[in-house]
Design a protein around this motif. Sequence first.
Motif, PDB file in Angstrom:
ATOM      1  N   ASP A 293       0.809  -1.215   0.000  1.00  0.00           N
ATOM      2  CA  ASP A 293       0.000   0.000   0.000  1.00  0.00           C
ATOM      3  C   ASP A 293       0.847   1.271   0.000  1.00  0.00           C
ATOM      4  OD1 ASP A 293      -2.350  -1.453  -0.024  1.00  0.00           O
ATOM      5  OD2 ASP A 293      -2.596  -1.379   2.153  1.00  0.00           O
ATOM      6  N   ASP A 294       1.961   1.238   0.732  1.00  0.00           N
ATOM      7  CA  ASP A 294       2.737   2.461   0.934  1.00  0.00           C
ATOM      8  C   ASP A 294       4.138   2.446   0.328  1.00  0.00           C
ATOM      9  OD1 ASP A 294       3.714   0.515   2.641  1.00  0.00           O
ATOM     10  OD2 ASP A 294       4.023   1.894   4.311  1.00  0.00           O
ATOM     11  N   ARG A 295       4.516   1.358  -0.359  1.00  0.00           N
ATOM     12  CA  ARG A 295       5.867   1.277  -0.905  1.00  0.00           C
ATOM     13  C   ARG A 295       6.012   0.127  -1.891  1.00  0.00           C
ATOM     14  NH1 ARG A 295       5.778  -1.088   4.055  1.00  0.00           N
ATOM     15  NH2 ARG A 295       7.090  -2.897   4.467  1.00  0.00           N
ATOM     16  N   VAL A 296       7.156   0.138  -2.567  1.00  0.00           N
ATOM     17  CA  VAL A 296       7.523  -0.939  -3.481  1.00  0.00           C
ATOM     18  C   VAL A 296       8.843  -1.522  -2.995  1.00  0.00           C
ATOM     19  CG1 VAL A 296       8.168  -1.526  -5.850  1.00  0.00           C
ATOM     20  CG2 VAL A 296       6.376   0.180  -5.445  1.00  0.00           C
ATOM     21  N   GLN A 297       8.877  -2.826  -2.824  1.00  0.00           N
ATOM     22  CA  GLN A 297      10.113  -3.512  -2.454  1.00  0.00           C
ATOM     23  C   GLN A 297      10.671  -4.170  -3.710  1.00  0.00           C
ATOM     24  OE1 GLN A 297       8.251  -6.091   0.449  1.00  0.00           O
ATOM     25  NE2 GLN A 297       9.121  -4.899   2.127  1.00  0.00           N
ATOM     26  N   ILE A 298      11.985  -4.148  -3.854  1.00  0.00           N
ATOM     27  CA  ILE A 298      12.638  -4.780  -5.002  1.00  0.00           C
ATOM     28  C   ILE A 298      13.645  -5.791  -4.480  1.00  0.00           C
ATOM     29  CG2 ILE A 298      14.158  -4.412  -6.986  1.00  0.00           C
ATOM     30  CD1 ILE A 298      12.891  -1.700  -7.368  1.00  0.00           C
ATOM     31  N   GLY A 299      13.722  -6.940  -5.145  1.00  0.00           N
ATOM     32  CA  GLY A 299      14.662  -7.966  -4.717  1.00  0.00           C
ATOM     33  C   GLY A 299      15.212  -8.769  -5.872  1.00  0.00           C
ATOM     34  N   LEU A 300      16.290  -9.473  -5.589  1.00  0.00           N
ATOM     35  CA  LEU A 300      16.875 -10.404  -6.550  1.00  0.00           C
ATOM     36  C   LEU A 300      17.741 -11.394  -5.802  1.00  0.00           C
ATOM     37  CD1 LEU A 300      20.085  -9.522  -6.811  1.00  0.00           C
ATOM     38  CD2 LEU A 300      19.200  -7.904  -8.441  1.00  0.00           C
ATOM     39  N   PHE A 301      17.998 -12.531  -6.450  1.00  0.00           N
ATOM     40  CA  PHE A 301      18.942 -13.489  -5.897  1.00  0.00           C
ATOM     41  C   PHE A 301      20.314 -13.107  -6.432  1.00  0.00           C
ATOM     42  CE2 PHE A 301      14.997 -15.941  -5.682  1.00  0.00           C
ATOM     43  CZ  PHE A 301      15.020 -16.323  -4.354  1.00  0.00           C
ATOM     44  N   LEU A 302      21.254 -12.839  -5.551  1.00  0.00           N
ATOM     45  CA  LEU A 302      22.579 -12.407  -5.982  1.00  0.00           C
ATOM     46  C   LEU A 302      23.282 -13.508  -6.758  1.00  0.00           C
ATOM     47  CD1 LEU A 302      23.768 -10.511  -2.781  1.00  0.00           C
ATOM     48  CD2 LEU A 302      23.285  -9.518  -5.037  1.00  0.00           C
ATOM     49  N   ALA A 303      23.818 -13.119  -7.917  1.00  0.00           N
ATOM     50  CA  ALA A 303      24.579 -14.019  -8.775  1.00  0.00           C
ATOM     51  C   ALA A 303      25.960 -13.405  -9.000  1.00  0.00           C
ATOM     52  CB  ALA A 303      23.851 -14.205 -10.109  1.00  0.00           C
ATOM     53  N   GLU A 304      26.844 -14.140  -9.624  1.00  0.00           N
ATOM     54  CA  GLU A 304      28.201 -13.637  -9.866  1.00  0.00           C
ATOM     55  C   GLU A 304      28.188 -12.318 -10.622  1.00  0.00           C
ATOM     56  OE1 GLU A 304      31.113 -16.371 -11.351  1.00  0.00           O
ATOM     57  OE2 GLU A 304      30.376 -17.968 -10.038  1.00  0.00           O
ATOM     58  N   ALA A 305      27.259 -12.146 -11.547  1.00  0.00           N
ATOM     59  CA  ALA A 305      27.188 -10.912 -12.344  1.00  0.00           C
ATOM     60  C   ALA A 305      26.873  -9.688 -11.489  1.00  0.00           C
ATOM     61  CB  ALA A 305      26.132 -11.063 -13.437  1.00  0.00           C
ATOM     62  N   HIS A 306      26.354  -9.885 -10.278  1.00  0.00           N
ATOM     63  CA  HIS A 306      25.990  -8.784  -9.379  1.00  0.00           C
ATOM     64  C   HIS A 306      27.103  -8.435  -8.402  1.00  0.00           C
ATOM     65  CE1 HIS A 306      21.943 -10.900  -9.997  1.00  0.00           C
ATOM     66  NE2 HIS A 306      21.958  -9.842 -10.798  1.00  0.00           N
ATOM     67  N   CYS A 307      28.202  -9.168  -8.460  1.00  0.00           N
ATOM     68  CA  CYS A 307      29.225  -9.054  -7.422  1.00  0.00           C
ATOM     69  C   CYS A 307      30.556  -8.540  -7.960  1.00  0.00           C
ATOM     70  CB  CYS A 307      29.434 -10.424  -6.769  1.00  0.00           C
ATOM     71  SG  CYS A 307      27.954 -11.004  -5.911  1.00  0.00           S
TER      72      CYS A 307
ATOM     73  N   SER B 171      34.943  -8.544  -7.616  1.00  0.00           N
ATOM     74  CA  SER B 171      35.913  -9.638  -7.741  1.00  0.00           C
ATOM     75  C   SER B 171      36.094 -10.437  -6.453  1.00  0.00           C
ATOM     76  CB  SER B 171      37.262  -9.083  -8.198  1.00  0.00           C
ATOM     77  OG  SER B 171      37.767  -8.175  -7.232  1.00  0.00           O
ATOM     78  N   ARG B 172      35.629  -9.893  -5.325  1.00  0.00           N
ATOM     79  CA  ARG B 172      35.727 -10.611  -4.053  1.00  0.00           C
ATOM     80  C   ARG B 172      34.485 -11.427  -3.737  1.00  0.00           C
ATOM     81  NH1 ARG B 172      37.998  -5.399  -1.118  1.00  0.00           N
ATOM     82  NH2 ARG B 172      40.135  -5.504  -1.880  1.00  0.00           N
ATOM     83  N   GLY B 173      33.498 -11.342  -4.616  1.00  0.00           N
ATOM     84  CA  GLY B 173      32.272 -12.112  -4.413  1.00  0.00           C
ATOM     85  C   GLY B 173      31.228 -11.413  -3.565  1.00  0.00           C
ATOM     86  N   PHE B 174      31.401 -10.109  -3.336  1.00  0.00           N
ATOM     87  CA  PHE B 174      30.432  -9.324  -2.573  1.00  0.00           C
ATOM     88  C   PHE B 174      29.531  -8.556  -3.526  1.00  0.00           C
ATOM     89  CE2 PHE B 174      34.205  -8.898   0.464  1.00  0.00           C
ATOM     90  CZ  PHE B 174      33.851 -10.024   1.184  1.00  0.00           C
ATOM     91  N   ALA B 175      28.274  -8.349  -3.130  1.00  0.00           N
ATOM     92  CA  ALA B 175      27.352  -7.557  -3.944  1.00  0.00           C
ATOM     93  C   ALA B 175      27.995  -6.208  -4.248  1.00  0.00           C
ATOM     94  CB  ALA B 175      26.033  -7.361  -3.204  1.00  0.00           C
TER      95      ALA B 175
ATOM     96  N   GLU C 247      25.032   4.183   2.649  1.00  0.00           N
ATOM     97  CA  GLU C 247      26.010   3.814   3.665  1.00  0.00           C
ATOM     98  C   GLU C 247      26.044   2.291   3.735  1.00  0.00           C
ATOM     99  OE1 GLU C 247      25.456   5.801   7.432  1.00  0.00           O
ATOM    100  OE2 GLU C 247      24.545   7.511   6.407  1.00  0.00           O
ATOM    101  N   PHE C 248      27.222   1.743   3.585  1.00  0.00           N
ATOM    102  CA  PHE C 248      27.373   0.291   3.578  1.00  0.00           C
ATOM    103  C   PHE C 248      27.671  -0.209   4.985  1.00  0.00           C
ATOM    104  CE2 PHE C 248      28.225   1.865  -0.641  1.00  0.00           C
ATOM    105  CZ  PHE C 248      27.380   1.074  -1.389  1.00  0.00           C
ATOM    106  N   LEU C 249      26.926  -1.242   5.379  1.00  0.00           N
ATOM    107  CA  LEU C 249      26.997  -1.770   6.740  1.00  0.00           C
ATOM    108  C   LEU C 249      27.531  -3.195   6.792  1.00  0.00           C
ATOM    109  CD1 LEU C 249      23.372  -0.680   7.701  1.00  0.00           C
ATOM    110  CD2 LEU C 249      25.480   0.602   8.111  1.00  0.00           C
ATOM    111  N   GLY C 250      27.455  -3.900   5.669  1.00  0.00           N
ATOM    112  CA  GLY C 250      27.851  -5.301   5.624  1.00  0.00           C
ATOM    113  C   GLY C 250      27.984  -5.740   4.179  1.00  0.00           C
ATOM    114  N   THR C 251      27.916  -7.044   3.955  1.00  0.00           N
ATOM    115  CA  THR C 251      28.101  -7.571   2.605  1.00  0.00           C
ATOM    116  C   THR C 251      26.990  -8.543   2.236  1.00  0.00           C
ATOM    117  OG1 THR C 251      29.490  -9.364   3.448  1.00  0.00           O
ATOM    118  CG2 THR C 251      30.613  -7.369   2.700  1.00  0.00           C
ATOM    119  N   GLY C 252      26.723  -8.619   0.946  1.00  0.00           N
ATOM    120  CA  GLY C 252      25.845  -9.638   0.391  1.00  0.00           C
ATOM    121  C   GLY C 252      26.696 -10.544  -0.479  1.00  0.00           C
ATOM    122  N   ARG C 253      26.346 -11.819  -0.532  1.00  0.00           N
ATOM    123  CA  ARG C 253      27.131 -12.801  -1.294  1.00  0.00           C
ATOM    124  C   ARG C 253      26.259 -13.566  -2.272  1.00  0.00           C
ATOM    125  NH1 ARG C 253      32.189 -13.932   0.650  1.00  0.00           N
ATOM    126  NH2 ARG C 253      32.722 -13.025   2.650  1.00  0.00           N
TER     127      ARG C 253
END
Length: 140
Positions: A32-46, A48-52, A91-97
């Motif tokens: 109702d109040d927003r749109v959420q966007i998502g994806l499954f992280l793949a190599e193309a999204h990361c 050279s260290r494998g982080f998003a 602001e980056f707080l952590g990593t996605g793999r």
Amino acid sequence: MTAQSLPEGFAPHFRKSGFTDPWEPLYSRILDDRVQIGLFLAEAHCNSRGFAHGGLITALADNAMGLSCIRKMQSEGREPKGLVTISLSTEFLGTGRVGQWLMVDTDHVKGGKSIAFARAMILADGGAIAQASATFKVPE
């Protein structure tokens, strides 16, 4: 959640563009109040260290926050013709793999007559990896 199963309510993203084509498949959930966007992280999204990649995270946050501002304005009976990003910070707080579900969830929107503001959390498998904020110009 496995790489085969989407979180409840998510479907293929309703908006396509040449800019986001390399990130497909993208998914979104319209609330109702927003749109959420998502994806499954793949190599193309990361990187050279494998982080998003930070560019992917920032661009998806910009997209989700802008669409959420439009959604909020529509819920107020307004029909903006689109928005222009005039300020964006991440602001980056952590990593996605690789293999994780990356989701942008806009958690605050304030829409004025000519300017809109939004804030979002970016999560990887439910854990915060970044936060973003943006200001948008509402074209006349």
